[in-house]
Design an enzyme around this catalytic site. Structure first.
Site, short mmCIF file in Angstrom:
data_model
loop_
_atom_site.label_atom_id
_atom_site.label_comp_id
_atom_site.label_asym_id
_atom_site.label_seq_id
_atom_site.Cartn_x
_atom_site.Cartn_y
_atom_site.Cartn_z
N ASP A 114 0.81 -1.22 0.00
CA ASP A 114 0.00 0.00 0.00
C ASP A 114 0.84 1.27 0.00
O ASP A 114 0.43 2.28 0.54
CB ASP A 114 -0.96 0.03 1.21
CG ASP A 114 -1.79 -1.22 1.28
OD1 ASP A 114 -2.30 -1.63 0.23
OD2 ASP A 114 -1.91 -1.79 2.37
N LYS B 180 2.18 2.13 -5.20
CA LYS B 180 2.68 1.60 -6.48
C LYS B 180 1.78 1.97 -7.64
O LYS B 180 2.27 2.30 -8.72
CB LYS B 180 2.68 0.05 -6.47
CG LYS B 180 3.69 -0.61 -5.63
CD LYS B 180 3.43 -2.11 -5.65
CE LYS B 180 2.14 -2.55 -5.03
NZ LYS B 180 2.07 -2.53 -3.60
N GLN C 80 1.26 -6.21 -3.22
CA GLN C 80 1.73 -6.39 -1.84
C GLN C 80 3.08 -5.68 -1.63
O GLN C 80 3.34 -4.67 -2.25
CB GLN C 80 1.85 -7.88 -1.48
CG GLN C 80 0.51 -8.60 -1.35
CD GLN C 80 -0.09 -8.97 -2.67
OE1 GLN C 80 0.59 -9.52 -3.53
NE2 GLN C 80 -1.35 -8.69 -2.85
P1 IMP Z 1 -3.31 -12.62 2.53
O1 IMP Z 1 -2.43 -12.15 1.45
O2 IMP Z 1 -4.76 -12.27 2.33
O3 IMP Z 1 -3.11 -14.06 2.87
O4 IMP Z 1 -2.89 -11.82 3.86
C1 IMP Z 1 -1.64 -12.00 4.48
C2 IMP Z 1 -1.10 -10.68 5.03
O5 IMP Z 1 -0.70 -9.88 3.95
C3 IMP Z 1 -2.11 -9.86 5.83
O6 IMP Z 1 -1.42 -9.15 6.83
C4 IMP Z 1 -2.65 -8.90 4.80
O7 IMP Z 1 -3.16 -7.72 5.39
C5 IMP Z 1 -1.39 -8.62 4.02
N1 IMP Z 1 -1.64 -8.21 2.63
C6 IMP Z 1 -1.98 -9.00 1.58
N2 IMP Z 1 -2.10 -8.29 0.46
C7 IMP Z 1 -1.81 -7.03 0.78
C8 IMP Z 1 -1.74 -5.82 0.02
O8 IMP Z 1 -1.94 -5.77 -1.20
N3 IMP Z 1 -1.42 -4.70 0.72
C9 IMP Z 1 -1.14 -4.74 2.05
N4 IMP Z 1 -1.19 -5.82 2.80
C10 IMP Z 1 -1.52 -6.97 2.17
MG MG Z 2 -2.89 -1.72 -1.60
#
Ligand code: IMP
Ligand code: MG
Length: 435
Positions: free
Chosen positions: A22, A25, A234
């Site tokens: 976040d 990008k 991510q």
């Molecule tokens: P998941 O990717 O849904 O399995 O989440 C795993 C961890 O990655 C959690 O802490 C989410 O909040 C974080 N996360 C996953 N995708 C993003 C993203 O695009 N931005 C920020 N945090 C992310």
């Molecule tokens: Mg984001």
């Protein structure tokens, strides 16, 4: 240089995120992609949330690459896709007059599809983690990648097989059994066979023209020296292997991930985005987190609520130790600093330049690992700097910034030991300059 037309880049370059995601990008991609011949997304799935603000208005994407306004986009093999969400995003773009077709969006047939059971399993596993859930987005990301590494699950090309329905039935039965077991029998009839099959058939028909082999397109463009932009998702600190495990996602949001997805190894620039402060959403260690009124300031002024889940993001001072580490594992060559304007008006600003772990000091680049077992037990060491009065929002070059903001940027550059090539001072496309 101050706008996208005068900033030149070439070859294959990536925009990714040096920290926990976040960091803006989407905006950098939107800035660079007018020059791109191809934009490729390789990491994660609809857990991502990319906000783009341009002459067409504000858009929030989870799957569609932000390059869609400007050029041809590709979803590579390693993205996990929820077809319902993808179609929804396409419809949203079409309804706002932005064309989306096989001319500007290609979807790899080797993508693993996220289905209802992945979302259910994501939620069940979070509950099973008990007091220490990861705080996933519950979009089914981890379970879909788990199926992929188990070499099971449904991929997009399966939709086009003659015996697709037979395969689907087998998958449905197995996933139903698995969910019943995982839920200890609480889930009696977890999934609706007809509904899922209907949605898959609809998606197959709707997306068929866009589903094409993508590697020949990528390799041809690469060979011809076309400008390819990799669009990260991510953040590097969420990398499944090198991130802050276990509080990570399930893919490789790094340069290595791009190469694994595309077979392209020669990469010219890797621009790693980082806010002028640090934030994360979900659980996990965060040494510089601020739970005071300055933390509230960063959340409110920075509009720090998740694009995907709406969750309030945790905010704190710039962590140069974690960001340096993130930029390193990301394979960054340059840094883009975003949201500098959010720090406007603070009396002082701090940068974390070291950690104390078990009584020992670790400077930038000296920590052995960023894993939870280390990061969760460190105390940050700060360098405090004067804040600046006046706004950075109108600055369109480094020298337009208030003097103390310039000093802050130069300090970040020194600490990260990488050139800062962009500074963003607001959400709009023009609120940014290169340096
Ligand atoms: P998941 O990717 O849904 O399995 O989440 C795993 C961890 O990655 C959690 O802490 C989410 O909040 C974080 N996360 C996953 N995708 C993003 C993203 O695009 N931005 C920020 N945090 C992310
Ligand atoms: Mg984001």
């Amino acid at each position: 240089m101050s706008n996208s037309s005068s900033f030149k880049w070439n070859g294959t370059s990536l925009v990714l995120d040096a920290a926990w995601g976040d960091n803006g990008k989407g905006k950098i991609v939107d800035y660079l992609s007018p020059q791109a011949d191809l934009v490729i997304r390789w990491a994660g799935g609809p857990n991502a949330g990319h906000t783009v603000n341009n002459e067409h208005g504000e858009f929030k994407f989870h799957l569609i690459p932000s390059g869609i306004f400007n050029t041809k986009c590709i979803l590579a093999d390693t993205v996990v896709v929820d077809l319902d969400i993808l179609i929804h995003e396409i419809d949203e773009l079409l309804s706002r007059g932005i064309p989306v077709s096989s001319k500007n969006l290609l979807i790899s047939p080797d993508i693993t599809m996220i289905l209802d059971w992945h979302k259910k399993r994501d939620a069940l596993i979070e509950v099973a983690r008990g007091e220490k859930p990861i705080g996933t987005t519950r979009r089914g990301i981890g379970p879909a990648y788990a199926d992929r590494t188990e070499r099971i699950g449904l991929q997009i090309h399966h939709l086009f097989e003659k015996n697709f329905e037979k395969r689907f039935k087998k998958e449905f039965d197995w996933q139903t059994r698995l969910t019943k077991l995982m839920s200890g029998g609480v889930e009696k009839k977890p999934y609706d066979y007809d509904d899922i099959l209907r949605r898959l058939k609809f998606a197959r028909k709707r997306l068929e023209p866009m589903i094409q082999e993508v590697l020949p397109v990528i390799w041809k463009a690469h060979k011809e020296g076309k400008r390819i932009l990799g669009e990260g998702a991510q953040g590097a600190l969420l990398d499944i292997d090198l991130g802050t495990a276990p509080y990570v996602t399930s893919s490789h949001p790094t340069r290595a991930g791009f190469s694994a997805a595309t077979g392209v190894y020669k990469i010219n620039h890797v621009y790693a985005a980082s806010r002028a402060y640090t934030a994360r959403v979900g659980s996990g260690p965060f040494p510089t987190e601020l739970k005071d009124e300055i933390g509230d300031h960063l959340v409110e002024v920075g509009h720090e609520y998740g694009t995907t889940t709406g969750r309030r993001r945790r905010c704190g001072w710039f962590d140069a130790v974690a960001t340096y580490y993130g930029a390193h594992i990301a394979g960054a060559t340059e840094i883009a600093i975003t949201k500098l304007d959010v720090l406007d008006g603070l009396d002082e600003v701090k940068i974390c330049v070291g950690y104390i772990f078990e009584g020992k000091k670790y400077g930038i680049g000296k920590i052995p690992t960023i894993k939870n077992r280390f990061l969760d037990h460190v105390t940050p060491i700060y360098k405090t700097m004067n804040g600046w009065s006046g706004s950075t929002k109108e600055a369109r070059s480094f020298k337009n910034l208030p003097k103390n903001a310039q000093k802050y940027i130069l300090e970040l550059q020194k600490r990260l030991d990488k050139k800062i090539c962009f500074v963003s001072v607001g959400p709009k496309r023009e609120e940014m300059f290169s340096m």
